[in-house]
Design a protein around this motif. Sequence first.
Motif, PDB file in Angstrom:
ATOM      1  N   ARG A 130      62.648  43.044  48.662  1.00 24.14           N
ATOM      2  CA  ARG A 130      63.082  41.779  49.248  1.00 24.14           C
ATOM      3  C   ARG A 130      64.371  41.257  48.625  1.00 24.14           C
ATOM      4  O   ARG A 130      64.786  40.138  48.914  1.00 24.14           O
ATOM      5  CB  ARG A 130      61.983  40.717  49.106  1.00 24.14           C
ATOM      6  N   ASN A 131      65.022  42.046  47.765  1.00 21.26           N
ATOM      7  CA  ASN A 131      66.211  41.575  47.068  1.00 21.26           C
ATOM      8  C   ASN A 131      67.351  42.563  47.274  1.00 21.26           C
ATOM      9  O   ASN A 131      67.349  43.662  46.716  1.00 21.26           O
ATOM     10  CB  ASN A 131      65.913  41.403  45.573  1.00 21.26           C
ATOM     11  N   ALA A 132      68.329  42.145  48.058  1.00 25.52           N
ATOM     12  CA  ALA A 132      69.451  43.030  48.392  1.00 25.52           C
ATOM     13  C   ALA A 132      70.302  43.339  47.161  1.00 25.52           C
ATOM     14  O   ALA A 132      70.799  44.466  47.014  1.00 25.52           O
ATOM     15  CB  ALA A 132      70.314  42.388  49.474  1.00 25.52           C
ATOM     16  N   GLU A 133      70.478  42.360  46.245  1.00 26.76           N
ATOM     17  CA  GLU A 133      71.312  42.570  45.065  1.00 26.76           C
ATOM     18  C   GLU A 133      70.721  43.631  44.147  1.00 26.76           C
ATOM     19  O   GLU A 133      71.445  44.472  43.612  1.00 26.76           O
ATOM     20  CB  GLU A 133      71.482  41.245  44.305  1.00 26.76           C
ATOM     21  N   VAL A 134      69.400  43.593  43.971  1.00 25.53           N
ATOM     22  CA  VAL A 134      68.741  44.593  43.127  1.00 25.53           C
ATOM     23  C   VAL A 134      68.849  45.974  43.760  1.00 25.53           C
ATOM     24  O   VAL A 134      69.137  46.969  43.082  1.00 25.53           O
ATOM     25  CB  VAL A 134      67.265  44.220  42.891  1.00 25.53           C
ATOM     26  N   ILE A 141      64.218  47.297  34.747  1.00 21.50           N
ATOM     27  CA  ILE A 141      64.747  47.002  33.411  1.00 21.50           C
ATOM     28  C   ILE A 141      66.081  47.699  33.194  1.00 21.50           C
ATOM     29  O   ILE A 141      67.058  47.085  32.730  1.00 21.50           O
ATOM     30  CB  ILE A 141      63.726  47.426  32.330  1.00 21.50           C
ATOM     31  N   THR A 142      66.149  48.986  33.542  1.00 22.36           N
ATOM     32  CA  THR A 142      67.384  49.758  33.366  1.00 22.36           C
ATOM     33  C   THR A 142      68.498  49.224  34.254  1.00 22.36           C
ATOM     34  O   THR A 142      69.652  49.091  33.818  1.00 22.36           O
ATOM     35  CB  THR A 142      67.135  51.246  33.688  1.00 22.36           C
ATOM     36  N   THR A 143      68.150  48.909  35.500  1.00 22.86           N
ATOM     37  CA  THR A 143      69.157  48.418  36.447  1.00 22.86           C
ATOM     38  C   THR A 143      69.750  47.091  35.986  1.00 22.86           C
ATOM     39  O   THR A 143      70.975  46.899  36.020  1.00 22.86           O
ATOM     40  CB  THR A 143      68.533  48.240  37.849  1.00 22.86           C
ATOM     41  N   ILE A 144      68.908  46.160  35.549  1.00 24.75           N
ATOM     42  CA  ILE A 144      69.393  44.854  35.105  1.00 24.75           C
ATOM     43  C   ILE A 144      70.242  44.987  33.840  1.00 24.75           C
ATOM     44  O   ILE A 144      71.263  44.314  33.686  1.00 24.75           O
ATOM     45  CB  ILE A 144      68.208  43.898  34.869  1.00 24.75           C
ATOM     46  N   THR A 192      72.079  47.553  32.915  1.00 26.76           N
ATOM     47  CA  THR A 192      73.322  48.300  33.114  1.00 26.76           C
ATOM     48  C   THR A 192      74.222  47.713  34.186  1.00 26.76           C
ATOM     49  O   THR A 192      75.388  48.113  34.291  1.00 26.76           O
ATOM     50  CB  THR A 192      73.000  49.762  33.490  1.00 26.76           C
ATOM     51  N   SER A 193      73.723  46.768  34.989  1.00 27.06           N
ATOM     52  CA  SER A 193      74.513  46.227  36.096  1.00 27.06           C
ATOM     53  C   SER A 193      75.122  44.875  35.726  1.00 27.06           C
ATOM     54  O   SER A 193      74.410  43.949  35.327  1.00 27.06           O
ATOM     55  CB  SER A 193      73.637  46.075  37.340  1.00 27.06           C
ATOM     56  N   ARG A 194      76.429  44.756  35.879  1.00 28.65           N
ATOM     57  CA  ARG A 194      77.107  43.482  35.637  1.00 28.65           C
ATOM     58  C   ARG A 194      76.823  42.484  36.755  1.00 28.65           C
ATOM     59  O   ARG A 194      76.900  41.273  36.542  1.00 28.65           O
ATOM     60  CB  ARG A 194      78.612  43.710  35.532  1.00 28.65           C
ATOM     61  N   ALA A 195      76.495  42.985  37.942  1.00 27.52           N
ATOM     62  CA  ALA A 195      76.243  42.104  39.083  1.00 27.52           C
ATOM     63  C   ALA A 195      74.933  41.336  38.926  1.00 27.52           C
ATOM     64  O   ALA A 195      74.716  40.329  39.604  1.00 27.52           O
ATOM     65  CB  ALA A 195      76.217  42.915  40.375  1.00 27.52           C
ATOM     66  N   LEU A 196      74.046  41.819  38.039  1.00 25.44           N
ATOM     67  CA  LEU A 196      72.742  41.177  37.847  1.00 25.44           C
ATOM     68  C   LEU A 196      72.707  40.430  36.520  1.00 25.44           C
ATOM     69  O   LEU A 196      71.784  40.593  35.717  1.00 25.44           O
ATOM     70  CB  LEU A 196      71.619  42.224  37.904  1.00 25.44           C
ATOM     71  N   GLY A 197      73.704  39.603  36.293  1.00 23.72           N
ATOM     72  CA  GLY A 197      73.794  38.879  35.029  1.00 23.72           C
ATOM     73  C   GLY A 197      73.337  37.440  35.102  1.00 23.72           C
ATOM     74  O   GLY A 197      73.425  36.707  34.119  1.00 23.72           O
ATOM     75  N   SER A 198      72.837  37.018  36.262  1.00 30.68           N
ATOM     76  CA  SER A 198      72.403  35.627  36.419  1.00 30.68           C
ATOM     77  C   SER A 198      71.061  35.405  35.713  1.00 30.68           C
ATOM     78  O   SER A 198      70.328  36.360  35.426  1.00 30.68           O
ATOM     79  CB  SER A 198      72.278  35.284  37.903  1.00 30.68           C
TER      80      SER A 198
END
Length: 312
Positions: A288-292, A44-47, A49-55
């Motif tokens: 299993r998710n490199a972006e996360v 939750i915190t990572t999503i 605060t991260s702009r890369a996880l905006g999809s």
Amino acid sequence: MQLNNNVTEFILLGLTQDPFRKKIVFVTFLLFYLGTLLGNLLIITTIKTSRALGSPMYFFLFHLSLSDTCFSTSIAPRTIVDALLKKTTISFSECIIQVFSLQFFGCLEIFILILMAVDRYVAICKPLHYMTIMSRRICSVLVAVAWVGSCVHSLVQIFLALRLPFCGPNEIDHYFCDLEPLLKLACTDTYVTNLLLVSNSGAICTVSFIMLMFSYIIILHSLRNHSAEGRRKALSTCISHIVVVILFFVPCIFIYTRPATTFPMDKMIAVFYTIGTPLLNPLIYTLRNAEVKNAMRKLWSKKLVSDDQFYS
């Protein structure tokens, strides 16, 4: 709420009455619950605060982690405390609230998993129209519908529970309140209520599972037209989703499609989907998710840098 009932509280028999085994239950639930909180709150915190996880996929993953956290919290803390007590009781009102919370967040997780499958279908099968179909506004509306739909489902379950008269005994052979063990204590014929429960919870679980598996079969079939790298990335994402779907739905279908009968293994199966799946979900999605994983590393690096600046 209690006007037609002689029972004002229930006794939860729990997973076991053996003192040593209750200590094992305490340690197991405590570790699993802390792991669930840590894993899901980290996602939750990572999503957030991260702009890369905006999809849209991560927007839905955020709500999945939120529902997992709340779902586990509706059961695990009380079970942990009850494992330390000789006699565990729960008031009628608290029991109804627990039924509502369990059904609400469980149903919400089902709807979010469906939305995640829709997102993957559009991304893989309709890539040119993805941003139009899965816009931020549409995703927000879909999630809002999921929350409202879950609330309606839970209110129906509560209505079924409140219609039942309870006059004793008041011992629930379970470690939490759910409609199925409550039906066994009702002082009336529950055949119609059983049918309604199957047509509600049972149908939602079964139909959703079939829809999800069918949608992923279509997605996997369509991957033959993609490049090797595209197939690898899409396959990795879909496999993690399929694993989550199977782990959550199979136990739920086993429990809620035949509420009129109970088996000795029911409580252990309930343990799996009430504290096991909420813990496994963040592990599956992060491993299993490199972006996360990359976003978590950046978040951790920023924290270390800010801590160094604070102490320097």
